[in-house]
Design a protein around this motif. Structure first.
Motif, PDB file in Angstrom:
ATOM      1  N   PRO A 195       4.675  -7.593  -6.086  1.00  0.00           N
ATOM      2  CA  PRO A 195       5.187  -7.454  -7.464  1.00  0.00           C
ATOM      3  C   PRO A 195       5.567  -8.794  -8.110  1.00  0.00           C
ATOM      4  O   PRO A 195       5.458  -8.948  -9.317  1.00  0.00           O
ATOM      5  CB  PRO A 195       6.422  -6.553  -7.290  1.00  0.00           C
ATOM      6  CG  PRO A 195       6.133  -5.763  -6.053  1.00  0.00           C
ATOM      7  CD  PRO A 195       5.407  -6.716  -5.136  1.00  0.00           C
TER       8      PRO A 195
ATOM      9  N   ASN B   4       3.245  -0.186  -7.487  1.00  0.00           N
ATOM     10  CA  ASN B   4       3.825  -1.527  -7.513  1.00  0.00           C
ATOM     11  C   ASN B   4       3.120  -2.463  -8.493  1.00  0.00           C
ATOM     12  O   ASN B   4       3.155  -3.687  -8.338  1.00  0.00           O
ATOM     13  CB  ASN B   4       3.855  -2.107  -6.103  1.00  0.00           C
ATOM     14  CG  ASN B   4       4.975  -1.503  -5.281  1.00  0.00           C
ATOM     15  OD1 ASN B   4       6.119  -1.926  -5.399  1.00  0.00           O
ATOM     16  ND2 ASN B   4       4.657  -0.476  -4.499  1.00  0.00           N
ATOM     17  N   GLY B   5       2.458  -1.868  -9.483  1.00  0.00           N
ATOM     18  CA  GLY B   5       2.003  -2.676 -10.612  1.00  0.00           C
ATOM     19  C   GLY B   5       0.523  -2.990 -10.674  1.00  0.00           C
ATOM     20  O   GLY B   5       0.089  -3.701 -11.586  1.00  0.00           O
TER      21      GLY B   5
ATOM     22  N   GLU C  24       5.356  -3.906  -1.470  1.00  0.00           N
ATOM     23  CA  GLU C  24       6.615  -3.610  -2.163  1.00  0.00           C
ATOM     24  C   GLU C  24       7.428  -4.863  -2.469  1.00  0.00           C
ATOM     25  O   GLU C  24       8.113  -4.924  -3.495  1.00  0.00           O
ATOM     26  CB  GLU C  24       7.445  -2.631  -1.327  1.00  0.00           C
ATOM     27  CG  GLU C  24       6.804  -1.244  -1.270  1.00  0.00           C
ATOM     28  CD  GLU C  24       7.693  -0.210  -0.579  1.00  0.00           C
ATOM     29  OE1 GLU C  24       8.510  -0.594   0.285  1.00  0.00           O
ATOM     30  OE2 GLU C  24       7.546   0.982  -0.914  1.00  0.00           O
TER      31      GLU C  24
END
Lengths: 237, 237
Positions: A159, A208-209, A155
């Motif tokens: 990112p 988270n991408g 988290e």
């Protein structure tokens, strides 16, 4: 060992000296060095040279540098791996370094046995890095980071590494999207533990991408997946 | 172990039985199987099934097949490797099998220590193949051949494998031609020993139809080069 790595302090005078027992043993036993032979030498975090052996004694080998050689470039990749079994750790670090990973991150995951974080091998990472560099002919250690907590890493840290031009791929068997190949951009690759990430972890990575991508129908061991993925991603290099 | 491989004779009745100590230990210790769980099972040289565990006793686990599953396809590649150190042999065979090599050939070479041919591990190839198949989820063993003499192999056996549509690539650091990637045809890949093939061997390989190709500026260990090359060659699969 395809080059001998020396500390910068060992190369301050005109004549350089190899005095580490491990390196001397290798050079005597496997290479069979003689005075007058050339030898590839790297300066840790520095340049690489072709040298000539000018003197051999019981506990040292003396060299003079002949000419500079090219240090191989790193792959533009951050490799994130769930901490493997201690037995595998040495080989995994060596391989990642040899292959030219720019940054290596070891993380916790649900299927990583907590005892793995207690292994004394984690105190020897620098040695494994040296072995990997000496295999590759490289001199520059990759950055290595360890994160013992999965959620805060994914988290808060992950990112920041991800952008439109530098995506993150997590290897996951249950997706139709394939791991890309022949990429011409930097990226992050995430490899789970034996048994894989649990669904919660995959979901958190995606949230988270990260892109979940498949390596095909065969389930590879972590240490096999790393060179396989890097060969695939950077196939044009 | 991502599937349990059974001998065809163990699957002749309606109820199948796992009785091998190694498999039982793995299933009890690492998987923690219970009655009612599903389990992936492959029949050696045959099909693959999802099964259900219907009974667990001290020295056996009984299953019934639920539905057939797909056996992963092989890569259209013959992998030729100079016999590695015994310590590496097990892992190398397992990896080649897991990655889906169709045919694996171990050969002698000048820099292969003759003592390697005496290792008892060469009597256990079938076991290493089983481990590789169970890791991959595959059921079909690749063909394995051993050639203790380099020259007769390269002159008499190798040329038969090579054609315009199925080239042979020998990994060699001193060439400008790069190992291809994303190929859509079958091929043969040849990986030398630690320290590489000697110039005479490279010349003989080229004379007999091989292309010398480079893997880049980094020198990889044999066991690292294999997944790296296969990931690169078959990057579209």
């Amino acid at each position: 060992m395809n080059i001998v790595l020396l500390d910068p302090r060992q190369t301050e005078s005109e004549i350089w000296t190899i005095s580490a027992k491990r390196q001397l043993e290798h050079l005597h036993t496997h290479v069979g060095v003689k005075v007058g032979d050339t030898l590839k030498v790297g300066i840790r975090e520095g340049k690489r040279y072709l040298t000539e052996i000018i003197n051999i004694s019981g506990n040292s080998i003396q060299l003079k540098p002949l000419k500079e050689e090219k240090v191989p470039e790193k792959l533009p990749v951050t490799l994130i791996v769930a901490l493997p079994r201690p037995k595998v750790l040495r080989r995994l670090i060596m391989d990642a370094v040899t292959l030219g990973v720019d940054k290596l991150i070891l993380i916790h995951s649900y299927r990583v046995d907590k005892s793995y974080w207690q292994t004394p091998f984690l105190q020897q990472l620098d040695h494994f890095v040296t072995l990997g560099l000496e295999q590759a002919g490289d001199t520059i250690a990759p950055k290595i980071e360890l994160y013992k907590r999965f959620k805060p890493f994914v988290e808060d840290v992950l990112p920041i590494m991800i952008s439109e031009h530098s995506p993150a791929y997590v290897a996951h068997p249950y997706t139709n999207l394939k791991m890309p190949y022949a990429v011409d951009h930097s990226c992050t690759v995430i490899i789970g533990p034996e048994g894989g990430f649990i669904p919660y972890e995959i979901d958190l990575l995606i949230k988270n991408g990260c892109q979940a991508v498949s390596l095909g129908n065969r389930i590879l061991r972590t240490e096999t997946a790393i060179p396989y993925v890097l060969g695939r991603l950077f196939s044009t290099t």
